[in-house]
Design an enzyme around this catalytic site. Structure first.
Site, short mmCIF file in Angstrom:
data_model
loop_
_atom_site.label_atom_id
_atom_site.label_comp_id
_atom_site.label_asym_id
_atom_site.label_seq_id
_atom_site.Cartn_x
_atom_site.Cartn_y
_atom_site.Cartn_z
N ARG A 292 8.60 100.41 22.89
CA ARG A 292 9.75 99.54 22.63
C ARG A 292 9.62 98.18 23.31
O ARG A 292 10.42 97.28 23.06
CB ARG A 292 11.03 100.21 23.14
N TRP B 197 10.87 94.00 26.56
CA TRP B 197 10.35 93.11 25.52
C TRP B 197 11.20 91.86 25.66
O TRP B 197 12.38 91.84 25.30
CB TRP B 197 10.53 93.76 24.15
N LYS C 253 8.80 98.13 18.79
CA LYS C 253 9.04 99.10 17.72
C LYS C 253 10.40 98.92 17.05
O LYS C 253 10.50 98.96 15.84
CB LYS C 253 8.94 100.50 18.31
N CYS D 233 12.91 96.80 24.24
CA CYS D 233 13.23 97.33 25.56
C CYS D 233 13.60 98.82 25.47
O CYS D 233 14.21 99.27 24.50
CB CYS D 233 14.40 96.62 26.25
N GLU E 84 -0.47 92.57 11.91
CA GLU E 84 0.23 93.09 13.09
C GLU E 84 -0.70 93.57 14.18
O GLU E 84 -0.48 93.30 15.35
CB GLU E 84 1.03 94.34 12.69
N HIS F 143 -2.05 80.18 -9.33
CA HIS F 143 -0.97 79.19 -9.20
C HIS F 143 -0.97 78.55 -7.81
O HIS F 143 0.01 77.94 -7.41
CB HIS F 143 0.38 79.83 -9.51
N LYS G 117 0.24 95.16 7.88
CA LYS G 117 -0.39 96.08 8.83
C LYS G 117 -1.57 95.40 9.50
O LYS G 117 -1.74 95.46 10.71
CB LYS G 117 -0.85 97.32 8.07
N GLU H 234 2.43 95.43 2.13
CA GLU H 234 2.42 96.31 3.31
C GLU H 234 1.07 96.28 4.02
O GLU H 234 0.98 96.25 5.26
CB GLU H 234 2.80 97.74 2.89
N ASN I 33 19.31 97.07 27.30
CA ASN I 33 18.57 96.81 26.07
C ASN I 33 19.54 96.15 25.10
O ASN I 33 20.58 96.73 24.79
CB ASN I 33 18.04 98.12 25.48
N GLY I 34 19.19 94.94 24.64
CA GLY I 34 20.09 94.23 23.73
C GLY I 34 20.14 92.76 24.11
O GLY I 34 19.26 92.27 24.84
C1 F6R Z 1 5.74 97.15 10.72
C2 F6R Z 1 7.01 97.62 11.23
C3 F6R Z 1 8.19 96.73 11.10
C4 F6R Z 1 9.43 97.57 10.79
C5 F6R Z 1 10.69 96.70 10.78
C6 F6R Z 1 11.92 97.49 10.44
O1 F6R Z 1 4.72 98.06 10.94
O2 F6R Z 1 7.10 98.68 11.75
O3 F6R Z 1 8.00 95.75 10.12
O4 F6R Z 1 9.27 98.18 9.55
O5 F6R Z 1 10.85 96.12 12.05
O6 F6R Z 1 12.13 98.53 11.33
P1 F6R Z 1 13.02 99.75 10.94
O7 F6R Z 1 12.35 100.48 9.86
O8 F6R Z 1 13.14 100.56 12.20
O9 F6R Z 1 14.34 99.20 10.51
#
Ligand code: F6R
Length: 609
Positions: A27, A74, A604, A2, A489, A505, A486, A482, A100-101
């Site tokens: 967000r 969100w 985000k 949010c 996601e 395994h 990506k 990673e 937000n929260g």
């Molecule tokens: C993936 C991504 C998330 C963040 C995670 C932590 O692309 O962005 O996995 O890395 O939510 O977020 P931060 O770094 O803001 O604590």
């Protein structure tokens, strides 16, 4: 999770709110809404879906007024719908709230309010706030908000307006980010700085439970006890264009391309070049005492946790110090063992991730010293850690993290190398060699990006594969983790990462003709092992892409395709090897007709559990 905004000034509030919300859509984007006061009454408009649906809804009517609040959502409590969108109002519609929260005790508060005759309109936790403010309102909005806060448990950043108190917006935060912008004859609030940049670069960062009263011409601050306090104004020198797409189709592609500059910015200030080259972390307060730690614990979530996995390999290799790397969401509920001689490195792009902050606070309570690696100046993590090392990546807007990750790696390497040097593990010559390699890496990333069409073509041939497995060993395993994240996601492809040695395994049972295997092969001593693993998956029908050095021919006969990255020292390859994987995920998402900047179900900044 949010985004909230607010405006009070001489301009029409609606366009300012919509414009600011556009900068916060990353967000949350399942619904949006605004509430604007026109001097007599509040007008609330909300719409399910992306912000453009709200824009369409208000395009045909003029909502006049120079004070208002807005929200992009969100969903946590209640499905995305017009009704559940914010702002939420009290029964009479004269008090409006954006939040937000998460209000953890909302069920109890709701029952209490219902017993007092309140009829709820939405399924959200937020609505209780509007009704509670109304309940406590006795002609003084600030007092009503203060009394309401005493009853709330959980996290919040709030913007509140009231038609009987028409000269101000009240804003407050606890465990959710909120910034106050100070313009000429106008004041704003926002969950993040990019939303303010078009209007002002002068901002105040609120601490937990501090309240701001925004008027057209001034802003007043109060602490938790209601005492007036003075706050320091911070000038943000980000370029406005840093928060815009600048000709790229998506923020994600722009941010992938910004990596060379971000890497240079993150490195430059930390290298001393007189006499011999050395690392300078004095600006962040790092001295030799830090390197005396018995153990390093790295805690983070998601992509930042993957930076931590690289960190484990780097610290063990360069500094010969035991390292635990933990997911913050696990750590906070475990029964971890603390040693005051431990050093905690907490990594977070936003500096606001709820689990990460909770883990940091636990470690702090246990007596550990904390180094924060974060991208957001003034974030909660930055404020609460003992030392802060900023990733100078600039605002990262796309939900999928790219430049924040590679700059986190840069910071991790610098700290690990400095540890190694201070602990006498790394010689001066080794240190210089590594600094030299890090200095070259931004140009190498640029070179790699100039070949991005190769990855684009590969993605156009493979984007519809139903399974993608990433595998590697040591540092390459960390990047496999990673890369798989990506891809899943933003392209929704089922992708997994495996330590290549683990394949036999169990996971190899999943490999068939429909499987794409990306083998990251940069750890020279383990080339023969990787070659065998690639042969094993190929024998089961998989298509294999190998990522290796540009002057390396080892895998030419085994792989179906090879993508080449510039040569650097083996332990430093993660900064480069992740880039083709970021591009691959991006192009697969675009090929599938998706919006890589706004993947479904994600947001985000995960400021809730
Ligand atoms: C993936 C991504 C998330 C963040 C995670 C932590 O692309 O962005 O996995 O890395 O939510 O977020 P931060 O770094 O803001 O604590």
């Amino acid at each position: 999770m949010c985004g909230i905004v607010g405006y009070i000034g001489d301009e029409e509030a609606t366009p300012v709110l919509i414009n600011a919300l556009k900068k916060l859509e990353y967000r949350g984007y399942d619904s949006a809404g605004i509430a604007v006061f026109n001097g007599e009454s509040l007008t609330v408009r909300k719409a399910k879906g992306a912000l453009k649906f709200l824009e369409q809804k208000i395009a045909t009517e003029i909502i006049k007024g120079s004070m208002g609040i807005g929200h992009t959502r969100w969903a946590t409590h209640g499905e995305p719908s017009d009704i559940n969108s914010h702002p939420h109002t009290d029964v009479s519609g004269s008090i409006a709230v954006v939040h937000n929260g998460i209000i953890e005790n909302h069920a109890k508060l709701k029952t209490w309010l219902e017993n007092h005759g309140v009829v709820f309109k939405s399924q959200t936790d937020t609505e209780v706030i509007a009704h509670l403010i109304d309940f406590h309102y006795n002609g003084d909005l600030l007092k009503a908000v203060q009394e309401t806060l005493q009853r709330l448990e959980g996290s919040y950043a709030l913007g509140v307006i009231c038609q009987s108190d028409p000269e101000r917006i009240i804003a407050v935060r606890k465990d959710s980010p909120l910034v106050v912008g100070a313009g000429k004859g106008e004041h704003l609030i926002a969950s993040d700085v990019p939303a303010l940049l078009e209007y002002t670069r002068d901002v105040y960062y609120l601490q937990d439970k501090e309240i701001a009263c925004l008027y057209r011409d001034r802003v007043e601050f109060f602490d938790e006890e209601g005492q007036a306090i003075q706050k320091e104004l911070t000038h943000v020198d980000w370029d406005v264009t840093a928060a815009e797409k600048g000709g790229y189709e998506h923020f994600m592609l722009k941010e992938i391309h910004e990596q060379p500059k971000a890497l240079t910015d993150t490195l430059r200030a930390r290298i001393k070049t007189y006499a011999s080259k050395s690392i300078n972390l004095e600006e962040i307060g790092f001295d030799a005492s830090w390197a005396k730690a018995h153990r390093v614990v790295i805690c983070a979530c998601g992509t930042a946790w993957h930076a931590g996995v690289v960190g484990k390999y780097a610290f063990e290799h360069y500094a010969r110090i035991p390292v635990d790397v933990d997911m913050a969401s696990e750590y906070r509920y475990r029964d971890p063992i603390f040693d005051p001689a431990d050093i905690f490195i907490i990594i977070s792009q936003s500096g606001e991730t709820a689990d990460t902050l909770a883990a940091m606070r636990m470690a702090k309570k246990g007596g550990a010293r904390i180094i924060a690696i974060t991208n957001v100046v003034g974030s909660t993590l930055a404020r609460e850690a003992d030392l802060v090392m900023y990733t100078w990546a600039g605002p990262e807007i796309a939900v999928a993290s790219t430049k924040a990750f590679t700059t986190q790696l840069m910071c991790i390497y610098l700290i690990a190398l400095q540890f190694g040097s201070l602990r006498g593990v790394l010689s001066e010559k080794d240190l210089e060699e590594h600094i030299g390699a890090l200095e070259k890496i931004a140009d190498q990333a640029e070179k790699l990006l100039s070949n991005k069409e190769e990855i684009q073509r590969f993605a156009s041939r493979n984007f519809n594969k139903t399974k993608a497995f990433f595998m590697g060993r040591l540092f390459d395993y960390a990047i496999s983790l990673e890369s798989a994240l990506k891809l899943k996601e933003i392209s929704y492809t089922h992708s997994e990462a495996f330590a290549a040695g683990e394949l036999k395994h169990g996971p190899i049972a999943l490999v068939d003709e429909a499987t794409l295997v990306v083998a990251i092969c940069t750890q020279t001593a383990l080339f023969d092992k990787m070659d065998s693993n690639i042969k094993e998956v190929k024998a089961r029908g998989a298509t294999a892409l190998v990522i290796t050095y540009d002057d390396e021919t080892y895998f030419d006969k085994t792989a179906d395709e090879v993508f080449r990255i510039p040569r650097t020292l083996d332990p430093l390859t993660p900064i480069l090897s992740v880039i083709p994987c970021q591009l691959f995920a991006y192009y697969c998402s675009v090929q599938r007709g998706l919006d890589p900047d706004k993947p479904r179900n994600l947001a985000k900044s995960v400021t809730v559990e």
